[in-house]
Design an enzyme around this catalytic site. Structure first.
Site, PDB file in Angstrom:
ATOM      1  N   GLY A  27     -23.614  22.160 -16.653  1.00  0.00           N
ATOM      2  CA  GLY A  27     -25.036  21.906 -16.870  1.00  0.00           C
ATOM      3  C   GLY A  27     -25.316  21.225 -18.195  1.00  0.00           C
ATOM      4  O   GLY A  27     -24.400  20.953 -18.980  1.00  0.00           O
ATOM      5  N   ASP A  79     -21.496  29.685 -20.405  1.00  0.00           N
ATOM      6  CA  ASP A  79     -22.218  28.965 -19.358  1.00  0.00           C
ATOM      7  C   ASP A  79     -23.724  29.116 -19.566  1.00  0.00           C
ATOM      8  O   ASP A  79     -24.181  30.039 -20.254  1.00  0.00           O
ATOM      9  CB  ASP A  79     -21.814  29.507 -17.980  1.00  0.00           C
ATOM     10  CG  ASP A  79     -22.176  28.554 -16.846  1.00  0.00           C
ATOM     11  OD1 ASP A  79     -22.737  27.469 -17.116  1.00  0.00           O
ATOM     12  OD2 ASP A  79     -21.892  28.888 -15.684  1.00  0.00           O
ATOM     13  N   GLY A  80     -24.482  28.231 -18.943  1.00  0.00           N
ATOM     14  CA  GLY A  80     -25.937  28.273 -18.974  1.00  0.00           C
ATOM     15  C   GLY A  80     -26.480  29.124 -17.845  1.00  0.00           C
ATOM     16  O   GLY A  80     -25.732  29.826 -17.150  1.00  0.00           O
ATOM     17  N   LYS A  92     -28.305  31.524 -11.293  1.00  0.00           N
ATOM     18  CA  LYS A  92     -27.543  30.328 -11.615  1.00  0.00           C
ATOM     19  C   LYS A  92     -27.332  29.515 -10.342  1.00  0.00           C
ATOM     20  O   LYS A  92     -27.535  29.991  -9.241  1.00  0.00           O
ATOM     21  CB  LYS A  92     -26.173  30.705 -12.203  1.00  0.00           C
ATOM     22  CG  LYS A  92     -26.277  31.352 -13.574  1.00  0.00           C
ATOM     23  CD  LYS A  92     -24.928  31.640 -14.212  1.00  0.00           C
ATOM     24  CE  LYS A  92     -23.941  30.519 -14.131  1.00  0.00           C
ATOM     25  NZ  LYS A  92     -24.425  29.219 -14.650  1.00  0.00           N
ATOM     26  N   GLU A 101     -18.457  29.068 -10.945  1.00  0.00           N
ATOM     27  CA  GLU A 101     -18.982  29.773 -12.125  1.00  0.00           C
ATOM     28  C   GLU A 101     -18.804  31.283 -11.962  1.00  0.00           C
ATOM     29  O   GLU A 101     -18.430  31.983 -12.913  1.00  0.00           O
ATOM     30  CB  GLU A 101     -20.460  29.425 -12.315  1.00  0.00           C
ATOM     31  CG  GLU A 101     -20.664  27.970 -12.732  1.00  0.00           C
ATOM     32  CD  GLU A 101     -22.116  27.532 -12.771  1.00  0.00           C
ATOM     33  OE1 GLU A 101     -22.387  26.526 -13.434  1.00  0.00           O
ATOM     34  OE2 GLU A 101     -22.976  28.163 -12.147  1.00  0.00           O
TER      35      GLU A 101
END
Ligand code: 5RP
Length: 215
Positions: A27, A79-80, A92, A101
């Site tokens: 992302g 991670d975002g 997510k 992910e």
């Protein structure tokens, strides 16, 4: 908003230790983390990547990308997220990379989630919940999700995941029990992954700002 993403992404470098294999998400926020990782690449042993997109940029920066099976358990995953609740439970999959992910999050000792302030919500569900499905099960899964949750599944047409699957985005949810919903939707045949990260939430959340806030 990209300034907040940059500040969050760069702050996550604090958690990288010498010799680590780093789990890397996907992302626009993670993109800043990857650039920062490139600046200290001599200190790390490599990365395990959650998407073709992240793999491409990591390799361009000269960071070795390792197979998850060969790398084994990881100490750190960065991670975002699309949404984050006060318990560090997440939605997510806005970038369609949720399955890989989730695999890396599960394999990691510490999951550091990097977000801008707009991602913080009291209750998950305003952002449509992504669900990765086997293509032949799209319609079945959509019907089951409607019946179970009352949310409206919308096929993200034209998007094929890195695993060759499709995405349903479930609108109009208010997810008061994310662990229960994640568990229930995981049982529907044809569901590959649900974009709820509640059974395995983030451990640390960095909210981008001047200065970044660490939760
Ligand atoms: C990709 C994701 C991303 O982490 C999420 O969509 C957040 O993206 P961005 O940092 O671009 O706002 O889950 O599948």
């Amino acid at each position: 908003m990209s300034e907040a993403k940059r500040l969050a992404g760069e702050k996550a470098i604090d958690y990288v230790e010498d010799g680590m294999i780093v789990g890397v998400g996907t992302g626009s926020t993670v993109a800043y983390f990857i650039e920062a990782l490139g600046r200290i690449k001599g200190r790390i042993a490599g990365a395990v990547s959650s998407s073709e997109q992240s793999t491409k940029r990591l390799k361009e920066l000269g960071i070795e990308v390792l197979d998850a099976n060969a790398a084994g358990p990881l100490k750190l995953y960065v991670d975002g997220a699309d949404e984050c609740d006060p318990h560090k439970r997440l939605i997510k999959g806005g970038g369609a990379a949720l399955t890989r992910e989730k695999i890396i999050a599960e394999a990691s000792e510490t999951f550091v989630c990097i977000i801008d302030p707009a991602k913080q919500v009291p209750v998950l569900g305003r952002f449509p919940l992504p669900v990765e499905v086997i293509p032949m099960a799209r319609s079945l899964v959509a019907r089951r999700i409607l019946a179970l949750t009352g949310g409206q599944p919308v096929w993200r047409q034209g998007v094929v995941t890195d695993n060759g699957n499709w995405i349903l985005d479930v609108h109009n949810l208010s997810i008061t029990d994310p662990v229960a919903m994640e568990t229930e939707l995981n049982q529907i045949p044809g569901v590959v992954s649900v974009g709820l990260f509640a059974r395995r939430p983030a451990d640390i959340v960095i909210v981008g700002g001047e200065p970044p806030r660490v939760l």
